[in-house]
Structure formats: structure tokens, C-alpha cells
Design a protein around this motif. Structure first.
Motif, PDB file in Angstrom:
ATOM      1  N   THR A 177       0.839  -1.194   0.000  1.00  0.00           N
ATOM      2  CA  THR A 177       0.000   0.000   0.000  1.00  0.00           C
ATOM      3  C   THR A 177       0.876   1.246   0.000  1.00  0.00           C
ATOM      4  OG1 THR A 177      -0.066   0.068   2.414  1.00  0.00           O
ATOM      5  CG2 THR A 177      -1.747  -1.264   1.299  1.00  0.00           C
ATOM      6  N   PRO A 178       0.291   2.408  -0.311  1.00  0.00           N
ATOM      7  CA  PRO A 178       1.084   3.654  -0.233  1.00  0.00           C
ATOM      8  C   PRO A 178       1.672   3.889   1.152  1.00  0.00           C
ATOM      9  CG  PRO A 178      -0.944   4.013  -1.461  1.00  0.00           C
ATOM     10  CD  PRO A 178      -1.022   2.632  -0.898  1.00  0.00           C
ATOM     11  N   GLN A 179       0.934   3.482   2.204  1.00  0.00           N
ATOM     12  CA  GLN A 179       1.455   3.665   3.558  1.00  0.00           C
ATOM     13  C   GLN A 179       2.701   2.808   3.784  1.00  0.00           C
ATOM     14  OE1 GLN A 179      -1.775   2.810   2.954  1.00  0.00           O
ATOM     15  NE2 GLN A 179      -2.677   4.851   3.202  1.00  0.00           N
ATOM     16  N   GLU A 181       4.749   1.804   1.447  1.00  0.00           N
ATOM     17  CA  GLU A 181       5.836   2.397   0.666  1.00  0.00           C
ATOM     18  C   GLU A 181       6.408   3.611   1.386  1.00  0.00           C
ATOM     19  OE1 GLU A 181       5.146   3.000  -3.516  1.00  0.00           O
ATOM     20  OE2 GLU A 181       3.587   1.462  -3.551  1.00  0.00           O
ATOM     21  N   LEU A 182       5.540   4.417   2.007  1.00  0.00           N
ATOM     22  CA  LEU A 182       6.021   5.573   2.766  1.00  0.00           C
ATOM     23  C   LEU A 182       6.869   5.120   3.950  1.00  0.00           C
ATOM     24  CD1 LEU A 182       6.082   8.587   3.410  1.00  0.00           C
ATOM     25  CD2 LEU A 182       3.889   8.309   4.603  1.00  0.00           C
TER      26      LEU A 182
END
Length: 483
Positions: A177-179, A181-182
Motif C-alpha cells: 500500500t502507499p502507507q 511504501e512511505l
């Protein structure tokens, strides 16, 4: 011999010849050697990079290992591993190992990178029949995930280049998810690494865990709000009912109300949750966890609200009851239109405190599997071995409790100091009963509770007939001036 006989003999001869040709083709195929790869892929794996699980996540550092076995008469000069499009090559190099049986050989090699490919070239061909292993440290698969098989080429000592056989080996990669990846990006930042170098900060305030925990705990927070938003309004009327039973003149009703309130308030909510969630199934009663959680919270909170309402009702001056009865109201009308509105006004701060307690008590439902704030935090903490998810959960609780606490303080200050009294006479009905003396109007303007009660007793004669309606309206106007 006729023409038909000669045709039959010719056909028979051709059939025999065709059979002999087919047999010869089979024997020739068996005699020729089967072309095979000079290299066999024995292993193609990746190290788990998913906290609390054995999965491989995309866009996250992992170690990819490829292992190939050369044939007994084959020597290798280079091996190239090609990662899928969107992958990232190792950040700290590739390890090359050559094994002859169990003996590790010291063969110099050069590793080069080109796009998504890594090539290990040997200065001299590997001995025949050796095993070659390449470890791509801190490499990353594409963020979208998928199933990937080995790809690349190898070159033998005679200069032949061929594709690497996949050997049926694949790696299953989970999308991120983008989270996530962050979080992976934050983990590469110097200031985050310096922050996490402190053991306390790492265990309680790890930024990489915060960014992945907040979205998960957010859904638990919404569920906790839903539990309270449904339970508290249901507990209010039920609490009023238990309060009336508690104050009833009938000894049986009073005993029922007192018994319920004392049992619920005398036992912990945690025990009540366990009895409901584990006792009811033993009776064959199956219910959704969310619904059962609401029922338990309503039953528990209603007992506390009952005592809050009882204290509020008993704090109302008896003159209010007498004044209402003098206007012709019966007991139910007095309670509904006179006493309860004033009671709610006085107990709002205490009810708000009970709302906060119920909101925090939803955390106990995590013990029985209800996916609220604490359940999500507990799951992530168990997977990461880090306390940061609990700190995130505390933040979600404080988002609600701190503003409500401020509201309670403001309401309590207003109740203690009292509202300023405005002397107004223009809020009386335009038409008052002719028999209502000017004394009543003056008392209404004054707004004194004792004076109102005294004047209402004086106007008992107006409590019947059409005048009662106007008197009730006037009384409601006057009560608006009370504290």
C-alpha cells in the motif's frame, strides 16, 4: 491375375513400406541424444520481509537467492539474473558463491548492474559440475506484487549463451500500500535511522510503524465511535426507566430497580462482557459480536445513568412538583414536562462524563475479538514487537476525550456561576386569563423559584377549564428563567 488383384498387391506392398519407414524414424529418434540445458536451476527464493508473517512484500528490501547446478561436463563463465520491471537492484552489492560439492571455491568474479539485471562474470571458467549461487542483498520486487519466475542468461566456457531455466521455481510477492511504501521510504532516511537508534524512541515512537498503523487503527476508531453512537442513546431511556423503578413507591418495583443497578454497578464491565460473549453461546444463542457488544454497553451504562438521573431528579426543588400539580398536571405530566427537562439540564456534565467512560470502555471488547481500536493495535503490536501501535491508539482516544473534557469544564463553570438574569416582561403571552392577577405577572418577571411555586398555589382555582391552558403556557415561560 485380374486388375483388382494387382491393385491389392501394390497397396499391400506400400503399406509394408510405410510401416518400415515409421519404425526407422522411431529408432533414429531414440538413438539421437536429447538436447538439455547445461545448467539447472535448483533454487529461486526471497527472504520474508513482512512483519509477523512469511510473505514477501513488493517495494520492500529482501534478499533474493538464485542457485544453479552445472552439468558434470559444463563450465560457466557468467550468469545474469534479470529482475521484473519495476524492481530495484541491491543497495549493498551481490554475493557470488561457487561450490564444488561442499567445498567453497575461491573464484574471482566481477558483478555489474545494468537496469534491472545483475551479471556475475568469472575471470576463469568454473570447474565442471560446480554449483553457482547469487544472493542479491536488499533488492526489491515491484510494488504491485505478483508471481515471478527466474529470468536471465548464462554463458558456458565454449561461448554458448542460453536462457536460464526456471526449474518451476517461482516467488509470490504481495503488493504494498502507499502507507507501506512511505514507511519503507522513511526507513531509508538518515534522521529516522538516528531517531530509531534510541531504544526508547524506537519502541514507543517509531515513525515507520506510525504511518502503517494509523490507517489500520482508523477503522477501529470508526467502529468504536459507532459502538458509542448507538449504545449511548439507547442507554438513556433505559437508564430513566431503571431510575423510576429505583424511586418507585411499590416495593417490588423498587427492589427490581435496586437489584439491577447494584449488580451491574458492583461488577466489572470486563466480567459482564465475558459472561455475555461466552455464556450466551453455551445456551445456543448466537449473535453478531458488534450487536452483542452494543447490548452489553447499553446494559452497563444504563445502570450508571439511572443513578445520575435519580440524583438529578431528587435535586429538583419540591416546589416544582407542587407548582405543577397546582396547575392540574398529573404525575406523568409533571415528570415529562417539568422535572425531566430540568434534570437533563443539570446532569449534562455528568452524562458527558459517562459518554467518555463508555467510549474508553469499548477497548475491553478487544478481549472478545471485536475489531475496535485496541484490537487493531494489539494485532499490529504482536506482529511488530513494538509498542508504537498502542501510542497511536492513545492518540485516537485523546482526539475524542480531550475536547469533551473541555466541554464538561465549561458547562460546570456555567452551572456554578449561573447565567445572568434578564428582567423581561415582554415574554408573557399576549392574552392572559382575566382572572390572573397582576401579582402573577410580576412574579413571572421576577423568575424566583419560590415565588413561582407560591403564586401557582394561589392560582389553583385556574387549574381547571380553559384557563389551565394559559396557565401552563405562562408557567413554561416562567420556568425558562430558572437555573
Amino acid at each position: 491375375m485380374g486388375p483388382l488383384s494387382r491393385f491389392a498387391d501394390i497397396s499391400k506392398g506400400r503399406g509394408v513400406s510405410l510401416a518400415l519407414l515409421l519404425l526407422a524414424a522411431v529408432l533414429l529418434a531414440c538413438a539421437l541424444p536429447v538436447q538439455a540445458h547445461a545448467l539447472t536451476t535448483e533454487r529461486f527464493t526471497a527472504k520474508s520481509n513482512q512483519d509477523g508473517a512469511d510473505g514477501i512484500m513488493g517495494a520492500t528490501d529482501t534478499r533474493i537467492t538464485w542457485q544453479g547446478q552445472a552439468d558434470a561436463d559444463e563450465q560457466l563463465t557468467s550468469v545474469t539474473i534479470t529482475l521484473p520491471e519495476g524492481s530495484a537492484l541491491p543497495t549493498d552489492g551481490t554475493t557470488v558463491t561457487v561450490l564444488d560439492g561442499l567445498t567453497r571455491l575461491n573464484l574471482p568474479s566481477t558483478v555489474t548492474e545494468d537496469g534491472t539485471s545483475v551479471t556475475a562474470a568469472f575471470e576463469e571458467p568454473t570447474p565442471a559440475g560446480t554449483m553457482v549461487m547469487l544472493e542479491l542483498n536488499n533488492a526489491r520486487f515491484p510494488a504491485e506484487g505478483g508471481t515471478y519466475s527466474v529470468a536471465g542468461t548464462y554463458t558456458t566456457a565454449d561461448g554458448t549463451t542460453a536462457d536460464l531455466p526456471d526449474g518451476g521455481k517461482t516467488i509470490q510477492v504481495t503488493g504494498t500500500t502507499p502507507q507501506e511504501e512511505l514507511a519503507s521510504w522513511l526507513g531509508d532516511q538518515g534522521w529516522v535511522q538516528a531517531w530509531n537508534s534510541n531504544k526508547f524512541l524506537h519502541l514507543f515512537f517509531d515513525p515507520t510503524i506510525v504511518v502503517t498503523t494509523v490507517p489500520a487503527v482508523f477503522w477501529g476508531w470508526l467502529l468504536a465511535l459507532a459502538l458509542v453512537a448507538i449504545s449511548f442513546p439507547l442507554a438513556i431511556p433505559l437508564g430513566l426507566c431503571w431510575s423510576f423503578l429505583r424511586m418507585a413507591k411499590n416495593p417490588v418495583s423498587r427492589a427490581i430497580g435496586s437489584t439491577y443497578i447494584n449488580i451491574i454497578r458492583g461488577t466489572p464491565l470486563f466480567l459482564q462482557i465475558y459472561i455475555a460473549f461466552f455464556g450466551l453461546p453455551l445456551l445456543g444463542i448466537q449473535m453478531d459480536n458488534f450487536v452483542l457488544g452494543i447490548i452489553v454497553l447499553v446494559m452497563n451504562s444504563s445502570a450508571y445513568l439511572a443513578e445520575i438521573f435519580r440524583a438529578g431528579i431528587q435535586s429538583i426543588n419540591k416546589g416544582q412538583f407542587e407548582a405543577a400539580r397546582s396547575l392540574g398536571m398529573n404525575g406523568a405530566q409533571t415528570m415529562i414536562f417539568v422535572i425531566i427537562p430540568q434534570t437533563f439540564r443539570r446532569v449534562i456534565p455528568t452524562m458527558t462524563s459517562e459518554f467518555i467512560l463508555m467510549y474508553k470502555d469499548t477497548s475491553l471488547l478487544a478481549a472478545v475479538g471485536v475489531m475496535e481500536i485496541m484490537m487493531y493495535s494489539k494485532t499490529i503490536t504482536a506482529a511488530t514487537g513494538n509498542v508504537t501501535p498502542y501510542i497511536v491508539a492513545a492518540f485516537f482516544y485523546l482526539v475524542v476525550t480531550i475536547p469533551l473534557t473541555k466541554v464538561i469544564n465549561v458547562m460546570e463553570e456555567r452551572l456554578v456561576s449561573g447565567r445572568p438574569k434578564h428582567r423581561r416582561t415582554n415574554n408573557l403571552p399576549e392574552k392572559t386569563p382575566a382572572s390572573l392577577s397582576g401579582t402573577v405577572a410580576a412574579v413571572a418577571a421576577e423568575g424566583s423559584e419560590a415565588a413561582v411555586a407560591q403564586t401557582m398555589r394561589m392560582s389553583e382555582g385556574f387549574s381547571h377549564g380553559p384557563q389551565a391552558i394559559a396557565s401552563d403556557s405562562l408557567y413554561a415561560k416562567m420556568r425558562g428563567k430558572d437555573v
